[in-house]
Design an enzyme around this catalytic site. Structure first.
Site, PDB file in Angstrom:
ATOM      1  N   HIS A  41       0.837  -1.202   0.000  1.00 13.91           N
ATOM      2  CA  HIS A  41       0.000   0.000   0.000  1.00 13.91           C
ATOM      3  C   HIS A  41       0.877   1.258   0.000  1.00 13.91           C
ATOM      4  CE1 HIS A  41      -3.676   2.347   1.186  1.00 13.91           C
ATOM      5  NE2 HIS A  41      -2.744   3.145   1.706  1.00 13.91           N
ATOM      6  N   GLU A  42       1.794   1.319   0.955  1.00 15.37           N
ATOM      7  CA  GLU A  42       2.652   2.503   1.049  1.00 15.37           C
ATOM      8  C   GLU A  42       3.559   2.616  -0.176  1.00 15.37           C
ATOM      9  OE1 GLU A  42       1.828   4.684   3.012  1.00 15.37           O
ATOM     10  OE2 GLU A  42       0.539   3.433   4.273  1.00 15.37           O
ATOM     11  N   HIS A  94       1.672   4.404  -2.823  1.00 17.80           N
ATOM     12  CA  HIS A  94       1.769   5.862  -2.643  1.00 17.80           C
ATOM     13  C   HIS A  94       3.156   6.335  -3.097  1.00 17.80           C
ATOM     14  CE1 HIS A  94      -1.937   6.692  -0.511  1.00 17.80           C
ATOM     15  NE2 HIS A  94      -1.647   5.935   0.536  1.00 17.80           N
ATOM     16  N   HIS A 137       3.395   6.760  -6.703  1.00 19.98           N
ATOM     17  CA  HIS A 137       2.643   7.950  -7.112  1.00 19.98           C
ATOM     18  C   HIS A 137       3.546   9.190  -7.014  1.00 19.98           C
ATOM     19  CE1 HIS A 137      -1.540  10.130  -6.599  1.00 19.98           C
ATOM     20  NE2 HIS A 137      -1.032  10.295  -7.797  1.00 19.98           N
TER      21      HIS A 137
HETATM   22 ZN   LIG Z   1      -2.946   5.191   2.042  1.00 15.66          ZN
END
Ligand SMILES: [Zn+2]
Length: 690
Positions: A472-473, A476, A479
């Protein structure tokens, strides 16, 4: 002035700060100098003789404050990941001056007049799409900070915001007070019945920290109370813990949040009215992808009735299990997790101890890198010689398929006392091509996790949840790293709050792909891949108890929207009754409960970022479930054409595109909610979306 390493040019690769030279006492003078520098830059823009142009005003505004943002980035990364009492003291002292600095920027009438004038002519300025997006974004930042208000409204707005800042701080402190005021001391083996080893160890640790040597203590910290409700065989103690946990913020006395929350709601209503909105929800939603209350309501309407049906089916399974163990009666709120765990064990036989040896930290990091390589051609090259702020931090130069550097990635995986809890992505520098030096700046992106480090000589093994957090991290992180925009304000994760979880939640899907697990989830001792049968059990268990989780989450999101959508200036006289009435109307089943009750709902009242915004996780999940379906439909989780468009429109575009248009450009159509419903097991698995 004495030498201050924060104020000298940083010459290390990727503009990394000289961490080894930076001390707490360097920050206050550096902040002061950096704020002054930005004010000088802004005065130059506002008072120049030349008529406003995009370049001399908007692009110039985007170039200001770079010294401040670089000092602040170092500061906030250190206070989050490697703090100490000196840094914490600086943090308390700097809060007010930094807030005042923001007001000085956004309430600068001369500066706003130039931006506002350009905004009015935006159709005729011959701007590129990204320039126009920046102008609209900057203008909206000013407007939402109150720049359009005049006279007494302007003064009143500042007072409302100051009072809100004070009240939201008090709200959070009151929750903390109630969490610290309660403890359950477990004295005998009978009190500990059912608790697994890891929970006993954590409860012993909590006891030691609270001066109860040799004992076991359960506190209202989520990491203790949730496993206690899941495993304790003592129904009486579960009930005590449940009642204490769900009544935080609702006790008479100085830490009572009932009036604090009402005061916050009253002020937010006034804030929204000053902006010309009928209610606070309208004000909050005006700057989101959803845009309106009815768009959010349509999502609730899709999810809520189906989740209620699913939770009914789950309740039947729980009651069956109770009966099978010779227990009658109804499921109360403090029973659900306990019986759900029994059903989970019975049906899926998934045990963390069996799974963890296949999830060695280093292998999972490689799995994430490997997915980024297969999707986007990225390579992660270790750069152990670069300066970092703690020996556990690993630095990687990120290169594209041609070997060109695209950024720097710092990964800080382990828990330690100087780090706050949770997991997050942050940056030391945002990618942009609008630096004062006229040089393109590559991004420097961080990931923090809080994994428990293996004992010396032992590997660090992750649970499936931990591995999901890592992915998940990292989503990010990508991104931030893949950002390919001109302007800093539009770079990386600085997007609308109901879009920002898309790249992160989407990336989690690759962890569940069988070919990723087969390649990387190998037993740390034997190197054997995870057995297919275990993989299937993990897969089957994914939808377990999702009705319960969905109902609890959505119920809180519905309460959040309802309480912020009221158009009366005066909030409900009794917030607890308001919440209970609403949940009765909505048919919240007894024995389930809400994720957060209003009196301790920190997303809403410990700050304003998630007020009328708790729905955003579900909103982004619609996008990530539908987005990943594109790869499923292509029959290849690494389909090169799709990956190219995913990079261009989702991971690379920052805030340079309107998020709905960005998603549509990637997916070829608007998102549909069906994949989310299927993923959570709220509709039958067979149907494919049209
Ligand atoms: Zn998040």
């Amino acid at each position: 002035m004495i030498h201050n390493p924060l104020l000298t040019p940083w010459t290390a690769p990727f503009g990394l700060p000289p961490f080894q030279d930076i001390r707490a006492e360097h920050f206050e003078p550096a902040f002061a100098a950096a704020m002054q520098e930005q004010l000088d830059e802004l005065r130059h823009i506002a008072t120049q003789a030349a008529a406003p142009t995009f370049d001399n005003t908007v692009a110039a505004f985007d170039r200001t404050g770079r010294l401040l943002s670089r000092v602040a980035a170092v500061f906030y990364n250190l206070t989050a990941s490697e703090t100490n009492p000196e840094l914490q003291a600086v943090q308390r002292r700097m809060a007010a001056p930094l807030a005042d600095h923001d007001s000085a920027i956004y309430l600068d009438a001369a500066l706003f007049a130039r931006i506002d004038g350009l905004h009015a002519q935006r159709d005729t300025l011959g701007l590129t799409a990204e320039q126009r997006r920046l102008l609209e974004r900057v203008h909206l930042d000013f407007v939402r900070a109150g720049a359009r208000l005049q006279g007494s409204a302007r003064a009143r707005y500042a007072a409302v915001m100051a009072e809100l800042a004070e009240l939201t701080t008090r709200f959070a402190q009151n929750v903390l007070h109630d969490e610290n005021a309660w403890r359950l001391v477990l004295r005998t083996e009978a009190d500990l019945a059912g608790l697994p080893d890891f929970l006993r160890a954590n409860a012993r640790q909590a006891a030691a920290e609270r001066g109860v040597p040799g004992g076991h203590v359960i506190t209202l910290s989520r990491s203790l109370v949730v496993p206690f409700l899941t495993f304790s065989e003592r129904r009486d103690l579960r009930e005590q813990a449940w009642r204490a946990w769900t009544s935080r913020g609702e006790h008479h006395g100085p830490a009572d949040n009932r009036e604090v929350a009402r005061d916050i709601l009253r002020l937010r209503h006034e804030q929204a009215r000053l902006h010309g909105h009928a209610c606070y929800a309208d004000h909050a939603l005006a700057d989101t992808m959803a845009g309106t209350r009815s768009a959010v309501q349509r999502l609730f309407d899709e999810v809520w009735p189906r989740a209620l049906q699913a939770v009914q089916r789950e309740r039947e399974a729980l009651v069956e299990q109770m009966a099978a163990e010779g227990q009658g009666g109804d499921i109360e709120a403090w029973d659900w997790r306990y019986w759900a765990e029994k059903v989970r064990q019975a049906r899926y036989a998934v045990d963390d101890a069996e799974v963890k040896p296949y999830f060695r930290l280093e292998a999972m990091v490689q799995a994430a890198f490997d997915c980024a390589q297969r999707l986007f051609g990225l390579r992660f090259v270790p750069r152990p010689e670069l300066p970092v702020y703690h020996p556990d931090v690993k630095a990687y130069e990120v290169q594209d398929a041609q070997g060109q550097a695209v950024g720097l990635f710092l990964q800080d995986n382990f828990a330690r006392p100087s780090k706050r809890s949770g997991a997050w992505m942050s940056s030391l520098r945002w990618q942009n091509r609008n630096a004062p030096s006229a040089m393109a700046e590559l991004p420097v992106i961080l990931n923090n996790n809080n994994f428990a480090k293996g004992a010396p000589g032992e590997p660090t093994l992750l649970s499936l949840d931990d591995a999901r957090t890592l992915f998940h991290e990292f989503g990010h992180g990508l991104h931030g790293l893949l950002s390919d925009v001109t302007f800093e304000r539009l770079s990386g994760t600085q997007v609308l709050r109901d879009f920002v979880e898309l790249p992160s939640q989407l990336f989690e899907h690759w962890l569940s792909e069988p070919e990723v697990l087969r390649a990387h989830a190998r037993h740390w001792k034997t190197g054997e891949p995870m057995p297919e049968a275990l993989m299937q059990r993990l897969h089957a268990a994914r939808q377990f108890n999702q009705g319960y989780e969905t109902v609890r989450y959505t119920a809180s999101a519905i309460v959040d929207m309802a309480v912020h959508a009221r158009t009366d200036a005066e909030p409900p006289a009794d917030l607890c009754a308001f919440e209970a009435d609403l949940m009765r109307q909505q048919g919240l089943p007894q024995g389930v409960g809400l994720n957060h009750r209003l009196v301790h709902f920190q997303h809403l009242f410990a700050g304003s970022a998630y007020a009328a915004g708790y729905y955003v996780y579900l909103w982004a999940e619609v996008l990530d479930a539908d987005g990943f379906d594109a790869f499923r439909e292509a029959g290849n989780p690494f389909d090169p054409q799709l990956a190219l468009s995913l990079r261009r429109y989702i991971y690379g575009s920052g805030n340079s595109l309107e998020p709905g248009a960005a998603f549509e450009a990637f997916r070829g159509r608007k998102p549909t909610v069906t994949p989310l419903l299927r993923k959570r097991g709220l509709i039958a698995d067979a149907a494919q979306p049209a």
